[in-house]
Design an enzyme around this catalytic site. Structure first.
Site, mmCIF file in Angstrom:
data_model
loop_
_atom_site.group_PDB
_atom_site.id
_atom_site.type_symbol
_atom_site.label_atom_id
_atom_site.label_comp_id
_atom_site.label_asym_id
_atom_site.label_seq_id
_atom_site.Cartn_x
_atom_site.Cartn_y
_atom_site.Cartn_z
ATOM 1 N N HIS A 125 2.223 -3.198 1.243
ATOM 2 C CA HIS A 125 3.604 -2.736 1.407
ATOM 3 C C HIS A 125 4.587 -3.841 1.067
ATOM 4 O O HIS A 125 5.546 -3.646 0.315
ATOM 5 C CB HIS A 125 3.837 -2.251 2.833
ATOM 6 N N SER B 105 5.323 2.162 -1.942
ATOM 7 C CA SER B 105 3.995 1.700 -1.522
ATOM 8 C C SER B 105 3.183 2.800 -0.850
ATOM 9 O O SER B 105 2.053 2.564 -0.424
ATOM 10 C CB SER B 105 4.124 0.499 -0.567
#
Length: 287
Positions: free
Chosen positions: A126, A191
């Site tokens: 992420h 993400s």
């Protein structure tokens, strides 16, 4: 950002730790490659072009978890930013201080296989895949630094919550206009395989034109897909609306007004799409 103030063992006073890239296992590198392959296949037609340009500049298509030392050579050359490893969420003022000095904090751990599609605490995928490519874009890089500088001021005024909403609805879950289309740029979306589809295609969420005061009053979810997304016109316009204005009067108005509930639409909103909120109702996550 986080709320804990206890310095973890082994961390420096600014909460940084070594990445220790050589310690990653083959399974951890494989997890990165698996996550990256899914996003690389679907993002090019969905994400803002600057994101893909950042991937190319940083050479992030190279297999395995990126080595921060290598990434930082390219990133610093582009915009003066660097990535620093941290053990997890860091206190707000530490976070702001790093951003104000063009340092982006990133967790060094990667999610386990059982959390392939969702985890609440951000991992290296992420933080690095989601956030770092746009730090190559000069204007977005300036926005991130300005956010850190603004965060240090907001902390003194007791307005961190309002500024956290701005971060959430831009840096993490923002959409941007690209001609007649909407594109992704928020790291929490790019993400996430599922949210990369949901944010643009699903009829459930609202898609609302960005307004700084409105965003600072808007609650958000941390446990599921968003019920509203805010759409900026461009990174240049986002920077103009946030860095180049006096936030003091806005903070004073926000302080006196009630927060806006998740999923709500206001008569004053510039609505790109009025969501059905069907997903939220079906999953019991309505406000």
């Amino acid at each position: 950002m986080g709320s804990t103030d206890f310095l973890p063992p082994g961390a420096a006073p600014d909460w940084t730790i070594p990445q220790e890239w050589a310690s990653y296992t083959g399974e951890e590198h494989e997890m990165w490659d698996r996550l990256f392959a899914r996003q690389a296949e679907m993002l090019p037609t969905r994400v803002v072009p600057a994101f893909m340009e950042g991937l190319d500049v940083l050479r992030m298509s190279k297999p395995g978890i990126p080595d921060f030392e290598e990434l930082n050579e390219r990133l610093h050359r582009a915009t003066g930013w660097q990535i620093v490893a941290v053990p997890g969420l860091v206190p707000d003022e530490i976070f702001f201080e790093h951003l104000a000095n063009r340092r982006f904090v990133a967790g060094r751990f990667i999610r386990p296989a059982e959390q392939l599609d969702y985890l609440q605490e951000p991992d290296i995928f992420h933080d690095v895949l989601g956030h770092v490519p746009l730090l190559v874009h000069p204007v977005f890089a300036d926005y991130m630094q300005a956010y850190g500088q603004g965060g240090l001021r907001a902390a003194k005024l007791g307005m961190i919550e309002a500024l956290a909403r701005l971060y959430w609805y831009t840096v993490e879950f923002g959409l941007v206009r690209d001609g007649d289309d909407l594109k992704l740029y928020g790291a929490g979306i790019v993400s996430s395989y599922g949210e990369s589809l949901f944010a643009l295609d699903d009829p459930s969420p609202n898609r609302i034109g960005f307004d700084l005061e409105r965003v600072m009053r808007s609650r958000y979810r941390i446990d599921d897909y968003q019920q509203s997304y805010f759409v900026i016109e461009s990174f240049e316009d986002l920077l103009r609306q946030t860095r180049d204005v006096d936030l003091g009067p806005i903070y004073e108005r926000v302080r006196e007004l009630e927060p806006i509930e998740v999923g709500a639409l206001l008569p004053t909103d510039r609505v790109f799409h009025a969501g059905t909120q069907g997903y939220a109702r079906a999953n019991g996550v309505t406000s």
